[in-house]
Design an enzyme around this catalytic site. Structure first.
Site, PDB file in Angstrom:
ATOM      1  N   ASP A 283       1.007  -1.115   0.088  1.00 33.43           N
ATOM      2  CA  ASP A 283      -0.047   0.167  -0.010  1.00 33.43           C
ATOM      3  C   ASP A 283       0.961   1.128  -0.089  1.00 33.43           C
ATOM      4  OD1 ASP A 283      -2.034   1.756  -0.085  1.00 33.43           O
ATOM      5  OD2 ASP A 283      -3.178   0.856   1.735  1.00 33.43           O
ATOM      6  N   TRP A 284       0.263   2.461  -0.391  1.00 38.09           N
ATOM      7  CA  TRP A 284       0.873   3.653  -0.325  1.00 38.09           C
ATOM      8  C   TRP A 284       2.078   3.923   0.718  1.00 38.09           C
ATOM      9  CZ3 TRP A 284      -0.161   7.751  -3.893  1.00 38.09           C
ATOM     10  CH2 TRP A 284       0.228   8.961  -3.785  1.00 38.09           C
TER      11      TRP A 284
END
Ligand code: NOJ
Length: 742
Positions: A283-284
């Site tokens: 994820d980011w």
């Protein structure tokens, strides 16, 4: 002659064998040519800085990314969306040494150019065909804008409506959530990667992100391995089995290990036991964030831990680009680990057809066709209306007559346009003109001789009461009042956890003021999560939950208000009475001291100040008509072994409207090696019955549906007594007991 022909073939069309070369072989050939820096690049994804740019790169801050692309040191970009932009960037990639095309990723979560209900609203339709079709449309539109990959479906199960991301999921139930996840994967990937209208799907967030402590986004997760397997992992497994191309891991730690570095879930389960051949994106920034977790001492350490654990691609941390080459060169990471990850990424690029034509998703005509596509809008209108849940219709004021003389629409959402998109919509400049407000939707259907009044009444989220008086006056002048309240579209979604999930601001006060007028009223609730609205639920006779419905919101709502569509949605998540009741979910355990009645408080598992039951149970939703359940039958009360158990019930539409009903099947395993939930959804069917019509609905169960994970994680079923339940929601059921012998 033969020789000449062969050499022409080789010169003109490449090797005679190349056409037949498997993707695997092509990837091996490419890998053999790549430097470790290029490999690290393929495992890296950065965010776009090219929002409005369609010409050459002008801004200083972009230069670094363009240089990386030209050097072949970047594999993917997210948030770039348009033929012009993707073409421009792909051209830079084609200047790199090995001409490996870029992958363009985007959060296409509840539609793209045409937006659909927020995902929890979609789940309320309990309609897998509609859900799949909506993703087919979203994929077609997104692919036409140059996008190859969506970061969806989110298949996180959550029992906590404080968590803002429940708007993006399918609610609290593992069975329903798994089926919806599969429908979404099928919709996005269509007939398979390589088709021009298919985008790669991404099952996220792996894993247990929805179990964040206290419903606070990004928070830790502490869950037993058994519960992880029983409740949180099945939708991911189902997505993997359905052929989802990619997975995204999650921000949270699970029992002390950040998911990004969790080798058990990513390597042992996903890539091992489940045989997943796609790739996992972080994820980011979640690789870099392992430093904050206190799990990695710096980004180098984080890179090492993430890649070893099976996180193939780094979204936005810049950890892999900066560290993997050195870690390989010094011998800390075996190049085989990197090669496996790169192979996974390149395989998908081949499957998408990007090596055949890197610009195949860059086609202006297709992009134009997919803007404001009337078929898609028509579908969006239908989908919106089928996601609405009727919670109360005590005075049968609904459906409204189109000739009602004067209707007043009151509340801060009445004239909203872009807000109807919901949290994850990809913004476009022409949005405001394309979205149907509730006001316009109602106005368009109301007879020419009728009047639609409007008063905003309050803002969404402040203490301003100055508009109350005008709203009360407006209500007084109307025959029927439609109140439209809730929470703003930006109050659910990522980083939008709320501790107070009542209507925001002074909306409840406004509602109380308006209700003093005594005018017949309908309350529309706009939200991305179950809200708490006890006062309204107890005092307002007619309530519809309309979530955020997308581009066609106003039309969908008007269709239901005026009866063109009879609402048939059912809640995919339990609605609590107060925040203090959270987590409250239908498939809980019985405990050693269950309350016999929901109001029991004395030395039983209860609160001394609150009933046990929720405000509205899982699976609940009314219709303008009534459905009667009768003739509930089982094929046997003593099934044996793998015998199929047939369950049937007759449903009759006894009311005055045609309508849809979701017939639900639950079981309870009465005694288990580990305790079992009081109810588990095991099947449902959505049926349409004309007024007066009846239908016998049949389900079948076999021991596969009785299996559960025991304390040793073995997945088996046990002989014994089971309750078989059918009904219109998780509380309203008829029950028969059986004994299933091994
Ligand atoms: C963070 C979110 O958690 C994830 O779901 C999303 O796909 C990425 N950001 C990219 O926008």
């Amino acid at each position: 002659m033969k020789k000449i022909l062969l050499s022409i073939f080789i010169m003109g069309f490449g090797s005679p064998f190349s056409a037949q070369k498997s993707i695997d072989q092509k990837v091996s050939d490419l890998l053999a040519k790549m430097t470790v820096e290029e490999k690290a690049g393929q495992l890296s994804q950065l965010n776009s800085d090219w929002e409005d740019l369609t010409g050459p790169i002008l801004q200083k801050k972009d230069e670094d990314k363009v240089v990386l692309i030209q050097q072949g040191k970047l594999g993917s970009i997210l948030n770039v969306r348009s033929v012009a932009q993707t073409r421009m960037l792909q051209e830079y990639a084609m200047k790199s040494r090995l001409r490996i095309p870029l992958l363009f990723g985007q959060d296409v979560i509840h539609g793209f150019r045409t937006t659909f209900p927020v995902n929890i609203g979609q789940a309320a339709s309990w309609d897998l065909n509609l859900i799949e079709k909506s993703e087919r449309i979203a994929a077609t539109e997104a692919a036409a804008f140059g996008i190859h990959w969506t970061f969806a479906p989110m298949v996180d199960i959550s029992r906590d409506p404080r968590w803002g991301r429940v708007m993006e999921g399918s609610g609290e139930d593992t069975y329903l959530g798994s089926l919806i996840g599969v429908a979404r994967v099928k919709g996005f990937q269509g007939k398979g990667l390589g088709n021009i209208d298919a985008v790669m799907a991404c099952a996220k967030h792996f894993a247990a992100y929805g179990a964040a402590v206290g419903g606070r986004d990004y928070n830790s997760v502490d869950v037993s391995l058994r519960q992880l397997h029983e409740t949180y992992l099945p939708p991911f497994k189902a997505a993997a089995e359905a052929g989802v191309a990619t997975f995204m891991n999650s921000f949270n730690d699970i029992n002390g290990i950040p998911a990004t570095a969790d080798a058990y879930i990513q390597r042992d389960l996903l890539k091992g036991k489940w045989g997943f051949k796609g790739f996992v994106v972080s994820d980011w920034g979640s690789i870099g964030e392992m430093v904050n977790h206190g799990y990695a001492k710096d980004k180098t350490d984080a890179s090492l831990k993430a890649i070893l654990a099976g996180s193939d691609m780094d979204m936005e941390s810049r950890a892999y680009i900066e560290n993997l080459p050195q870690l390989v060169k010094e011998g800390t990471i075996d190049i085989k680990i990197i090669d496996d990850a790169v192979r996974r990424v390149l395989t998908k690029k081949f499957e998408l057809g990007l090596f055949d034509d890197p610009f195949r998703f860059c086609n202006d005509d297709r992009q134009k066709q997919q803007t404001n596509n009337p078929e898609h809008r028509k579908f969006g209108r239908e989908f919106g209306s089928k996601s609405i849940v009727l919670l109360k219709n005590e005075t049968s004021i609904l459906p409204l007559s189109k000739t009602t003389k004067t209707i007043a629409l009151i509340g801060p959402f009445g004239k909203e346009t872009t807000a109807n998109h919901g949290f994850w919509a990809v913004p476009f400049k022409d949005d405001k003109d394309r979205i149907i407000s509730q006001y316009d939707g109602i106005k368009n259907q109301l007879s020419k001789n009728s009047t639609l009044l409007y008063a905003k009444g309050s803002n969404v989220d402040d203490e301003d009461r100055s508009m109350f008086a005008e709203a009360v006056e407006t209500a007084r002048n109307a025959d029927v009042v439609i109140m439209t309240l809730g929470e703003g579209p930006n109050m659910s979604g990522e980083a939008k956890s709320r501790s107070n999930i009542h209507f925001s601001g002074v909306q409840e006060e406004l509602l109380k003021e308006i209700s003093k007028t005594g005018k017949p009223s309908v309350l529309l609730i706009n939200a991305g999560r179950p809200l708490v609205f006890d006062w309204a639920a107890d005092h307002i006779p007619t309530i519809m939950y309309t979530w955020w419905l997308g581009t066609e919101a106003g039309n969908s709502i008007a269709d239901v208000l005026f009866g063109a569509v009879n609402p048939g949605g059912k809640l995919p998540m339990t609605f609590p009475r107060t925040e203090g009741q959270i987590p409250v979910y239908y498939n809980h355990y019985n405990t050693g001291r269950p309350a016999a009645k929901s109001t029991d408080r004395n030395y039983v598992s209860a609160y001394i100040d609150l009933d046990n039951d929720p405000k509205y149970p899982f699976g609940y939703g009314l219709s303008y008509t009534n459905f009667n359940y009768s003739d509930f039958q089982l094929s046997s009360e003593h099934p044996t072994g793998n015998q199929e158990l047939k369950i049937s019930v007759t449903v009759t539409n006894t009311g005055n409207f045609d309508g849809e009903e979701v017939v639900q099947l639950y079981i309870r395993d009465l005694v288990g090696k580990v305790v079992r939930p009081v109810k588990e959804l095991k099947g449902f069917q959505k049926i349409f019955l004309k007024k007066g019509e009846r239908r016998t609905v049949t389900f079948s169960l076999n021991p596969e549906s009785l299996k559960f994970y025991d304390d040793q994680l073995s997945y088996e079923w046990e002989e014994g007594e089971f309750d078989i339940m059918v009904g219109t929601d998780s509380e309203n059921v008829q029950t028969k007991r059986i004994y299933w012998k091994k």
